[in-house]
Write a protein that holds these residues in place. Structure first.
Motif, PDB file in Angstrom:
ATOM      1  N   ALA B  89      -7.095 -11.589  -3.552  1.00 32.16           N
ATOM      2  CA  ALA B  89      -8.401 -11.142  -3.071  1.00 32.16           C
ATOM      3  C   ALA B  89      -8.254 -10.108  -1.954  1.00 32.16           C
ATOM      4  O   ALA B  89      -9.006  -9.128  -1.910  1.00 32.16           O
ATOM      5  CB  ALA B  89      -9.206 -12.329  -2.580  1.00 32.16           C
ATOM      6  N   ALA B  90      -7.293 -10.298  -1.066  1.00 34.21           N
ATOM      7  CA  ALA B  90      -7.128  -9.382   0.060  1.00 34.21           C
ATOM      8  C   ALA B  90      -6.751  -7.985  -0.432  1.00 34.21           C
ATOM      9  O   ALA B  90      -7.270  -6.974   0.044  1.00 34.21           O
ATOM     10  CB  ALA B  90      -6.060  -9.914   0.997  1.00 34.21           C
ATOM     11  N   LEU B  91      -5.875  -7.959  -1.416  1.00 35.25           N
ATOM     12  CA  LEU B  91      -5.441  -6.673  -1.967  1.00 35.25           C
ATOM     13  C   LEU B  91      -6.601  -5.974  -2.676  1.00 35.25           C
ATOM     14  O   LEU B  91      -6.822  -4.775  -2.496  1.00 35.25           O
ATOM     15  CB  LEU B  91      -4.280  -6.911  -2.932  1.00 35.25           C
ATOM     16  CG  LEU B  91      -3.581  -5.696  -3.500  1.00 35.25           C
ATOM     17  CD1 LEU B  91      -3.022  -4.834  -2.391  1.00 35.25           C
ATOM     18  CD2 LEU B  91      -2.466  -6.126  -4.434  1.00 35.25           C
ATOM     19  N   MET B  92      -7.345  -6.745  -3.462  1.00 42.34           N
ATOM     20  CA  MET B  92      -8.467  -6.150  -4.201  1.00 42.34           C
ATOM     21  C   MET B  92      -9.540  -5.655  -3.244  1.00 42.34           C
ATOM     22  O   MET B  92     -10.202  -4.649  -3.501  1.00 42.34           O
ATOM     23  CB  MET B  92      -9.042  -7.167  -5.177  1.00 42.34           C
ATOM     24  CG  MET B  92      -8.069  -7.466  -6.307  1.00 42.34           C
ATOM     25  SD  MET B  92      -8.831  -8.200  -7.731  1.00 42.34           S
ATOM     26  CE  MET B  92      -9.365  -9.740  -7.077  1.00 42.34           C
ATOM     27  N   ALA B  93      -9.673  -6.336  -2.113  1.00 38.45           N
ATOM     28  CA  ALA B  93     -10.644  -5.892  -1.107  1.00 38.45           C
ATOM     29  C   ALA B  93     -10.236  -4.528  -0.576  1.00 38.45           C
ATOM     30  O   ALA B  93     -11.080  -3.667  -0.318  1.00 38.45           O
ATOM     31  CB  ALA B  93     -10.719  -6.903   0.022  1.00 38.45           C
ATOM     32  N   LYS B  94      -8.920  -4.309  -0.429  1.00 38.45           N
ATOM     33  CA  LYS B  94      -8.455  -3.009   0.046  1.00 38.45           C
ATOM     34  C   LYS B  94      -8.696  -1.925  -1.000  1.00 38.45           C
ATOM     35  O   LYS B  94      -9.014  -0.788  -0.649  1.00 38.45           O
ATOM     36  CB  LYS B  94      -6.953  -3.074   0.364  1.00 38.45           C
ATOM     37  CG  LYS B  94      -6.619  -3.856   1.583  1.00 38.45           C
ATOM     38  CD  LYS B  94      -7.058  -3.135   2.839  1.00 38.45           C
ATOM     39  CE  LYS B  94      -6.937  -4.067   4.029  1.00 38.45           C
ATOM     40  NZ  LYS B  94      -7.886  -3.751   5.096  1.00 38.45           N
ATOM     41  N   GLU B 101      -6.952   3.172  -2.824  1.00 42.15           N
ATOM     42  CA  GLU B 101      -7.260   2.839  -4.223  1.00 42.15           C
ATOM     43  C   GLU B 101      -6.045   2.366  -4.999  1.00 42.15           C
ATOM     44  O   GLU B 101      -6.173   1.661  -5.985  1.00 42.15           O
ATOM     45  CB  GLU B 101      -7.860   4.052  -4.941  1.00 42.15           C
ATOM     46  CG  GLU B 101      -9.274   4.391  -4.525  1.00 42.15           C
ATOM     47  CD  GLU B 101      -9.300   5.395  -3.400  1.00 42.15           C
ATOM     48  OE1 GLU B 101      -8.239   5.622  -2.774  1.00 42.15           O
ATOM     49  OE2 GLU B 101     -10.378   5.949  -3.149  1.00 42.15           O
ATOM     50  N   LYS B 102      -4.863   2.811  -4.552  1.00 43.33           N
ATOM     51  CA  LYS B 102      -3.667   2.442  -5.313  1.00 43.33           C
ATOM     52  C   LYS B 102      -2.715   1.575  -4.508  1.00 43.33           C
ATOM     53  O   LYS B 102      -1.540   1.483  -4.864  1.00 43.33           O
ATOM     54  CB  LYS B 102      -2.927   3.720  -5.723  1.00 43.33           C
ATOM     55  CG  LYS B 102      -3.679   4.599  -6.679  1.00 43.33           C
ATOM     56  CD  LYS B 102      -2.832   5.799  -6.991  1.00 43.33           C
ATOM     57  CE  LYS B 102      -3.607   6.865  -7.704  1.00 43.33           C
ATOM     58  NZ  LYS B 102      -2.862   8.120  -7.696  1.00 43.33           N
ATOM     59  N   LEU B 103      -3.178   1.015  -3.455  1.00 43.49           N
ATOM     60  CA  LEU B 103      -2.300   0.263  -2.544  1.00 43.49           C
ATOM     61  C   LEU B 103      -1.425  -0.738  -3.299  1.00 43.49           C
ATOM     62  O   LEU B 103      -1.900  -1.469  -4.167  1.00 43.49           O
ATOM     63  CB  LEU B 103      -3.183  -0.459  -1.525  1.00 43.49           C
ATOM     64  CG  LEU B 103      -2.457  -1.263  -0.468  1.00 43.49           C
ATOM     65  CD1 LEU B 103      -1.605  -0.350   0.385  1.00 43.49           C
ATOM     66  CD2 LEU B 103      -3.443  -2.022   0.394  1.00 43.49           C
ATOM     67  N   CYS B 104      -0.138  -0.740  -2.942  1.00 42.58           N
ATOM     68  CA  CYS B 104       0.793  -1.589  -3.689  1.00 42.58           C
ATOM     69  C   CYS B 104       0.773  -3.027  -3.187  1.00 42.58           C
ATOM     70  O   CYS B 104       0.743  -3.969  -3.976  1.00 42.58           O
ATOM     71  CB  CYS B 104       2.189  -1.013  -3.599  1.00 42.58           C
ATOM     72  SG  CYS B 104       2.769  -0.789  -1.918  1.00 42.58           S
ATOM     73  N   CYS B 105       0.825  -3.203  -1.891  1.00 44.69           N
ATOM     74  CA  CYS B 105       0.732  -4.560  -1.370  1.00 44.69           C
ATOM     75  C   CYS B 105       0.174  -4.489   0.048  1.00 44.69           C
ATOM     76  O   CYS B 105       0.213  -3.434   0.690  1.00 44.69           O
ATOM     77  CB  CYS B 105       2.089  -5.250  -1.391  1.00 44.69           C
ATOM     78  SG  CYS B 105       3.267  -4.530  -0.237  1.00 44.69           S
ATOM     79  N   VAL B 106      -0.331  -5.600   0.541  1.00 47.21           N
ATOM     80  CA  VAL B 106      -1.005  -5.574   1.831  1.00 47.21           C
ATOM     81  C   VAL B 106      -0.005  -5.350   2.966  1.00 47.21           C
ATOM     82  O   VAL B 106      -0.332  -4.790   3.996  1.00 47.21           O
ATOM     83  CB  VAL B 106      -1.791  -6.879   2.040  1.00 47.21           C
ATOM     84  CG1 VAL B 106      -2.709  -6.755   3.219  1.00 47.21           C
ATOM     85  CG2 VAL B 106      -2.584  -7.192   0.811  1.00 47.21           C
TER      86      VAL B 106
END
Lengths: 558, 178
Positions: B89-94, B101-106
């Motif tokens: 959820a945290a990643l999708m929030a980013k 938009e393409k963030l690999c990991c938090v």
């Protein structure tokens, strides 16, 4: 392409002129024949020609043009005068190999064809693919087509080309391009070069060739364009080669492309266009046809690799567009599926469970025992049917099973009577019973061997289903819509096929150009080699004087 | 990592539409199991987690796209998936934010625990990444950025073909501009 220059030495020898006096023919251990002059102690592989006899070969006397008169005698004093089947070569000079091979080529009529529009005239194609016209009534033949025949021939060629689905508009272009063809500077090495230049220029002259002439064949180059493709000569010299050659020569002379021809731009405007939307739609078709699950990931689709082999896969140019197309397609497809599901009646989870009960439930087992016994069964694990509901159904079913059979029988009859006619009618079968019946406990309370005949007997007494007027309307519109879709799809696929063909053509052309380039290079190399050999230390002049001396000597001795 | 679904009496069925994506999710979990049980010999310490983070990222992406771009699943199902740890959820929030938009990991945008209070090297757009810069900025969290393959500084020609991989998750670049 690279045929041996010595190949024809054996059988073709009979057609050759006799050796000049002093020369003798010998066979080398390799099988090549060579010639030796005992007086001068010269030996050579090339057959020394008797100068006096070569005059026989060219016969411009039928309609001697001023040009031919100027060049004729001098041109023929050296070497065989037989013309190249492709006029002046693309490099100005003919390759030596070609020349020596040409010496032995024989041409003869191969097929004939009536020219529509000019009735007595016949178009004759020779073995080497050259063409002339023949009038059987007047018994005359021309390499240079008369004006009216020429037009008719163009018309015929064009029709042929159209039939062959060739995309190039060759007929008119050949005319346009042939005229401004630059005259190549003769290689001033020896007289043969002169003669070649003469070849180049007088291919456009009005040279009439009489019927009986079968050795010296003159090529009507200017009108040959459209048929280059059909040639079967030793060198495949087709229309694209001419285009290449023209471009090459144009470059050499610093001409603009417009000056020697109208370029290649008009080549690909025919055929069905394949727009971006079309190619996208083709890709959608591909995905639909392969029954791709719209819920999977694009990576998975690629991994499976079914779609990659399909030719529609390349309708889209790169991976990014393909992925985008997949996203759009799956979105649409999922929506479609949703709508479809909404239209369908909901599957009752009780149906498989009741069927399971019908098979396995016995009054001997309590619910906990039954549940424990069949806990691994799919019907018992279904999450959409709550456990409570399941227990209730089981208990009721067991209670019913304990009732006498006659009661259960009447219960089933009551159930069947209660169902309206549009759901249960004469056309119903065991597999298409309505859900209201399947979800009822009375349906499963009888064993199937007594139940099934009972149901069938009841169905037989029922009338046919009442006609539904609303059913017919949408069906036809659906039909027409489907037809339209199929039609569009066919069009797209045709366009794709056509594009595919075009790509093939393009590829072939590139290969042709490559081959031609290589050939040019080889010829050039050979030329240089020859030039080096000839003009060693003494130079060209010494060679020429020697040649002349030889010729004079030969004449004197004859 | 999703919880193991109980088969007990009080099991609540997943929201409608789960059966459509069930197969794909099962594939992801199989892949995850393989990655977890894969041998770690010959790998660097930080490399062992890369495939796991990758698969988790892919699965999150899959669910994110199903919900936000294809709108193929219902909100109830989306929430169910998030609640059951099918997606991060945290990643999708980013991902919803501009520039991420393409963030690999938090962890790659976590600046607090790095030496220079900077983000990870994979957040730097490829266009602004110069040759040899990878070593200077790579990782930045104390570990040496050995994964950044040296591009041969003295070598001729600006190929720009420098391959960087971040230490946290093995990302090769997740800037939105790429």
């Amino acid at each position: 392409m690279l045929k041996s220059t010595h190949r024809a030495a054996g059988p073709a020898n009979s057609h050759e002129p006799a050796l000049p006096p002093g020369w003798t023919e010998h066979k080398a251990p390799t099988g090549h024949s060579y010639y030796y002059n005992a007086e001068t102690k010269q030996s050579t592989y090339t057959r020394p020609a008797a100068p006096s006899q070569t005059h026989f070969f060219i016969d411009h006397t039928a309609t001697p043009t001023p040009h031919a008169q100027v060049h004729g005698p001098t041109a023929c004093s050296f070497g065989p005068p037989q013309r190249s089947e492709y006029g002046g070569s693309f490099r100005g000079g003919l390759s030596y190999q070609d020349r020596s091979r040409r010496q032995y080529q024989q041409d003869r009529p191969k097929k004939k064809k009536a020219i529509p529009g000019c009735e007595p005239w016949i178009l004759v194609t020779t073995k080497l693919g050259r063409r002339f016209v023949h009038n059987p009534e007047k018994n005359e033949s021309f390499w240079k087509f008369p004006q009216d025949v020429l037009l008719a021939t163009f018309e015929m060629d064009r029709k042929e080309q159209e039939e062959k689905l060739s995309v190039e508009g060759e007929g008119p272009r050949a005319v346009a391009t042939a005229e401004p063809r630059p005259q190549l500077p003769p290689l001033q090495r020896n007289n043969e070069a002169d003669q070649r230049a003469a070849d180049d220029s007088d291919s456009y002259e009005d040279v009439e060739v009489t019927d009986d002439e079968n050795v010296d064949l003159e090529q009507p180059d200017a009108i040959e364009g459209p048929t280059k493709k059909q040639r079967t000569g030793p060198v495949e010299f087709n229309e694209e080669d001419i285009a290449y050659q023209l471009a090459q020569m144009g470059q050499e002379y610093g001409l603009d492309p417009g000056e020697y021809g109208n370029g290649e731009d008009d080549e690909y405007d025919t055929g069905l266009p394949l727009s971006a939307d079309d190619s996208r739609a083709l890709f959608y078709d591909l995905l639909t046809d392969h029954a791709i699950n719209p819920y999977t990931t694009w990576e998975k689709v690629l991994e499976q690799g079914h779609i990659i082999d399909d030719e529609r896969y390349v309708a889209l140019p790169n991976m990014r567009t393909r992925k985008e197309a997949f996203t759009i397609w799956s979105t649409e497809r999922i929506q479609e599926l949703k709508e479809q599901r909404a239209k369908e009646e909901k599957k009752d989870p009780r149906i498989p469970y009741l069927r399971f009960l019908h098979e396995h439930a016995t009054p001997k087992l309590y619910w906990p025992e039954f549940k424990r016994k069949y806990r691994k069964e799919e019907a018992m694990k279904d999450a959409y049917l709550p456990d409570k509901e399941r227990e209730k159904l089981y208990r009721d079913h067991i209670n019913r099973l304990k009732l006498p059979e006659s009661t259960r029988r009447t219960g089933l009859k009551d159930l069947m009577k209660s169902i309206p006619l549009q759901h249960l009618h004469r056309n119903s079968t065991q597999d298409t019973l309505p859900a209201t019946m399947l979800t009822d406990l009375r349906y499963i309370s009888l064993p199937s061997r007594t139940r099934d005949p009972l149901i069938e007997a009841y169905i037989c007494t029922l009338p046919s289903p009442p006609l539904d007027p609303s059913a017919a309307g949408p069906a036809t519109s659906d039909q027409s819509e489907a037809d339209k879709k199929a039609e569009e799809r066919e069009k797209r696929e045709k366009a794709l096929r056509e594009r595919e063909k075009m790509v093939q053509e393009e590829k072939r052309k590139v290969m042709g150009a490559l081959r031609r380039g290589k050939e040019v290079m080889r010829d050039e190399e050979r030329e240089i080699e020859e030039a080096l050999r000839v003009s060693g230390r003494e130079g060209l002049r010494a060679y020429l004087t020697e040649m002349e001396a030889n010729a004079a000597e030969g004449q004197a001795s004859s | 990592m999703p919880a193991i679904r109980s088969t007990g009496r009080n099991r609540k069925p997943p929201p409608a539409g789960f059966e459509d994506i069930e197969d794909t999710l099962l594939e992801f979990s199989n892949k995850m199991k393989d990655a977890q049980s894969a041998p770690h010999e010959g790998k660097k310490k930080h490399e062992t987690l890369w495939p796991i983070i990758q698969i988790s990222h892919q699965r999150s992406r899959y669910i994110y796209e199903l919900y936000y771009t294809k709108s193929a699943i219902s909100k109830a199902l989306y929430e169910y998936l998030v609640k059951n740890n099918y997606a991060d959820a945290a990643l999708m929030a980013k991902w919803k934010k501009q520039g991420y938009e393409k963030l690999c990991c938090v962890k790659c945008i976590q600046t607090k625990e790095t030496n220079f209070s900077s983000t990870c090297i994979c957040r730097v757009p490829k266009a602004t990444l110069e040759r040899g810069e990878g070593e200077a900025a790579g990782g930045g969290d104390g570990e040496d950025a050995t994964t950044a393959v040296a591009g041969g500084r003295g070598g001729g020609g600006g190929g720009g073909g420098k391959v960087i991989q971040c230490v946290n998750c093995g990302c090769r670049g997740c800037a939105s501009a790429d």
